[in-house]
Design a protein around this motif. Structure first.
Motif, mmCIF file in Angstrom:
data_model
loop_
_atom_site.group_PDB
_atom_site.id
_atom_site.type_symbol
_atom_site.label_atom_id
_atom_site.label_comp_id
_atom_site.label_asym_id
_atom_site.label_seq_id
_atom_site.Cartn_x
_atom_site.Cartn_y
_atom_site.Cartn_z
ATOM 1 N N LEU A 95 49.458 22.743 -5.597
ATOM 2 C CA LEU A 95 49.287 23.933 -6.423
ATOM 3 C C LEU A 95 49.570 25.205 -5.615
ATOM 4 C CD1 LEU A 95 48.383 24.385 -9.393
ATOM 5 C CD2 LEU A 95 46.084 24.805 -8.510
ATOM 6 N N LEU A 96 49.116 25.210 -4.377
ATOM 7 C CA LEU A 96 49.346 26.365 -3.510
ATOM 8 C C LEU A 96 50.817 26.495 -3.112
ATOM 9 C CD1 LEU A 96 46.256 25.999 -1.144
ATOM 10 C CD2 LEU A 96 46.605 27.799 -2.848
ATOM 11 N N ALA A 97 51.416 25.401 -2.745
ATOM 12 C CA ALA A 97 52.773 25.449 -2.192
ATOM 13 C C ALA A 97 53.863 25.515 -3.258
ATOM 14 C CB ALA A 97 53.011 24.232 -1.298
ATOM 15 N N PHE A 98 53.610 24.900 -4.427
ATOM 16 C CA PHE A 98 54.686 24.736 -5.405
ATOM 17 C C PHE A 98 54.321 25.189 -6.817
ATOM 18 C CE2 PHE A 98 54.922 21.104 -2.362
ATOM 19 C CZ PHE A 98 56.029 21.550 -1.646
ATOM 20 N N GLY A 99 53.118 25.733 -7.008
ATOM 21 C CA GLY A 99 52.678 26.065 -8.355
ATOM 22 C C GLY A 99 52.100 27.459 -8.487
ATOM 23 N N SER A 100 50.990 27.548 -9.207
ATOM 24 C CA SER A 100 50.433 28.853 -9.557
ATOM 25 C C SER A 100 49.902 29.615 -8.350
ATOM 26 C CB SER A 100 49.333 28.687 -10.604
ATOM 27 O OG SER A 100 48.342 27.777 -10.168
ATOM 28 N N GLY A 101 49.488 28.920 -7.294
ATOM 29 C CA GLY A 101 49.042 29.628 -6.095
ATOM 30 C C GLY A 101 50.168 30.439 -5.490
ATOM 31 N N ARG A 102 51.310 29.813 -5.306
ATOM 32 C CA ARG A 102 52.481 30.524 -4.765
ATOM 33 C C ARG A 102 52.909 31.646 -5.705
ATOM 34 N NH1 ARG A 102 57.971 30.343 -5.405
ATOM 35 N NH2 ARG A 102 59.239 30.852 -3.566
ATOM 36 N N ASN A 103 52.940 31.358 -7.013
ATOM 37 C CA ASN A 103 53.341 32.384 -7.970
ATOM 38 C C ASN A 103 52.399 33.581 -7.942
ATOM 39 O OD1 ASN A 103 55.592 31.005 -8.838
ATOM 40 N ND2 ASN A 103 54.596 30.105 -10.625
ATOM 41 N N ASP A 104 51.099 33.313 -7.823
ATOM 42 C CA ASP A 104 50.142 34.414 -7.752
ATOM 43 C C ASP A 104 50.419 35.313 -6.549
ATOM 44 O OD1 ASP A 104 48.816 33.720 -10.043
ATOM 45 O OD2 ASP A 104 46.908 33.242 -9.087
ATOM 46 N N CYS A 105 50.807 34.705 -5.436
ATOM 47 C CA CYS A 105 51.106 35.503 -4.246
ATOM 48 C C CYS A 105 52.369 36.338 -4.429
ATOM 49 C CB CYS A 105 51.230 34.601 -3.015
ATOM 50 S SG CYS A 105 49.710 34.535 -2.049
ATOM 51 N N ILE A 106 53.364 35.786 -5.106
ATOM 52 C CA ILE A 106 54.572 36.566 -5.410
ATOM 53 C C ILE A 106 54.213 37.762 -6.287
ATOM 54 C CG2 ILE A 106 56.789 36.520 -6.619
ATOM 55 C CD1 ILE A 106 57.072 33.590 -5.772
ATOM 56 N N LEU A 107 53.378 37.517 -7.297
ATOM 57 C CA LEU A 107 52.949 38.601 -8.185
ATOM 58 C C LEU A 107 52.099 39.619 -7.442
ATOM 59 C CD1 LEU A 107 52.086 36.335 -11.223
ATOM 60 C CD2 LEU A 107 53.877 38.086 -11.204
ATOM 61 N N ARG A 151 52.317 37.648 -17.279
ATOM 62 C CA ARG A 151 51.867 37.055 -18.537
ATOM 63 C C ARG A 151 52.925 36.123 -19.124
ATOM 64 N NH1 ARG A 151 47.337 40.020 -20.704
ATOM 65 N NH2 ARG A 151 46.829 41.757 -19.292
ATOM 66 N N ALA A 152 54.192 36.514 -19.010
ATOM 67 C CA ALA A 152 55.277 35.710 -19.587
ATOM 68 C C ALA A 152 55.464 34.386 -18.868
ATOM 69 C CB ALA A 152 56.579 36.501 -19.544
ATOM 70 N N ASN A 153 55.001 34.302 -17.614
ATOM 71 C CA ASN A 153 55.212 33.091 -16.828
ATOM 72 C C ASN A 153 54.011 32.149 -16.810
ATOM 73 O OD1 ASN A 153 57.885 32.913 -15.018
ATOM 74 N ND2 ASN A 153 57.385 35.065 -15.388
ATOM 75 N N ASN A 156 62.026 34.562 -8.411
ATOM 76 C CA ASN A 156 61.702 33.301 -7.740
ATOM 77 C C ASN A 156 60.410 32.667 -8.257
ATOM 78 O OD1 ASN A 156 63.901 34.028 -6.188
ATOM 79 N ND2 ASN A 156 63.022 33.267 -4.291
ATOM 80 N N LEU A 157 59.796 33.243 -9.276
ATOM 81 C CA LEU A 157 58.636 32.605 -9.892
ATOM 82 C C LEU A 157 59.059 31.271 -10.489
ATOM 83 C CD1 LEU A 157 57.044 35.682 -11.704
ATOM 84 C CD2 LEU A 157 56.032 34.427 -9.790
ATOM 85 N N GLN A 158 58.339 30.214 -10.145
ATOM 86 C CA GLN A 158 58.673 28.884 -10.642
ATOM 87 C C GLN A 158 57.507 27.954 -10.337
ATOM 88 O OE1 GLN A 158 61.638 26.805 -8.092
ATOM 89 N NE2 GLN A 158 61.585 28.658 -6.844
ATOM 90 N N SER A 159 57.525 26.777 -10.952
ATOM 91 C CA SER A 159 56.493 25.784 -10.663
ATOM 92 C C SER A 159 57.061 24.392 -10.838
ATOM 93 C CB SER A 159 55.291 25.956 -11.591
ATOM 94 O OG SER A 159 54.352 24.904 -11.403
ATOM 95 N N SER A 160 56.722 23.507 -9.905
ATOM 96 C CA SER A 160 57.041 22.085 -10.068
ATOM 97 C C SER A 160 55.762 21.270 -10.149
ATOM 98 C CB SER A 160 57.932 21.602 -8.913
ATOM 99 O OG SER A 160 57.307 21.838 -7.660
ATOM 100 N N CYS A 161 54.639 21.939 -10.414
ATOM 101 C CA CYS A 161 53.345 21.251 -10.550
ATOM 102 C C CYS A 161 53.109 20.925 -12.025
ATOM 103 C CB CYS A 161 52.224 22.120 -9.997
ATOM 104 S SG CYS A 161 52.307 22.340 -8.222
ATOM 105 N N PHE A 162 53.924 20.022 -12.545
ATOM 106 C CA PHE A 162 53.902 19.752 -13.976
ATOM 107 C C PHE A 162 52.593 19.108 -14.433
ATOM 108 C CE2 PHE A 162 58.463 19.247 -12.673
ATOM 109 C CZ PHE A 162 58.858 20.497 -13.110
#
Length: 215
Positions: free
Chosen positions: A51-63, A84-86, A190-196
């Protein structure tokens, strides 16, 4: 603002005592535990590492970093719209929106000037910028607090012992520091997630027959 005072401010903001209601959310973790996907401390650690490396944790840091770069409320609100859109699930959107709104309300009341209503990582990033708190420090502490909140949920749900939970947090803290630094200057494209599995768990949480968390 000195680094020492910055640390104290962040410790206050990211403390469980700060009234954002983080304790009420599991980020879909409750679903994964009820379905038997997560049963041990090792499972929790693996889930959160991804979650941190490939999901919402990383995305939160980008935001967070994008919000930190904002000079005006208008710019921060534009970053917030992207945040919000992501979001992949309705409950995840409520989780970040309600925590962010509570953070903005409390922080505006104690340190002013008023913050616009923002999602949680955007609110913390923009708030840190306003007080000139160093971005790498604030992002790393934000991510560690996010991780700690989910570990606290796992301690109650799996259940895990408190020592096991703290061992997981200790193991993941270097990753929090790394991601906080690696995502600096990362564009919002670069917002993305592979934590399906995590995203699906968040989507299906609202259909659980028995639940104690709001997400």
């Amino acid at each position: 603002m000195t680094t020492d005072l910055s640390i104290l401010t962040l410790s206050q903001w990211l403390s469980p005592a700060y009234p954002v209601g983080a304790f009420a959310y599991s980020h879909g973790l409750e679903t994964a535990i009820q379905y038997g996907t997560i049963q041990t401390a090792a499972d929790v650690q693996d889930w959160l590492r991804d979650l941190l490396a490939f999901g919402s944790g990383r995305n939160d840091c980008i935001l967070f970093h994008a919000a930190y770069a904002c000079e005006t409320d208008h710019a921060a609100i534009a970053v917030d719209a992207v945040a919000r859109a992501n979001v992949p699930a309705a409950e995840r959107l409520r989780e970040t929106a309600l925590q962010g709104a509570a953070f903005c309300k409390t922080t505006s009341a104690i340190s002013g000037p008023p913050l616009p209503e923002l999602t949680y990582p955007v609110a913390v990033g923009y708030g840190a910028k306003r007080l000139d708190i160093p971005a790498p420090l604030a992002a790393a502490m934000y991510l560690q607090a996010f991780t700690s909140t989910l570990i606290s949920a796992a301690v109650r749900l799996v259940p895990l012992g408190q020592t096991e939970g703290q061992a997981v947090l200790s193991a993941l803290s270097p990753l929090c520091h790394q991601i906080a630094n690696d995502t600096d200057n990362t564009p919002l494209d670069n917002l993305q997630s592979s934590c399906f599995l995590s995203d699906i768990a968040a989507m299906t949480h609202e259909t659980l027959d028995h639940r104690i968390f709001r997400s």
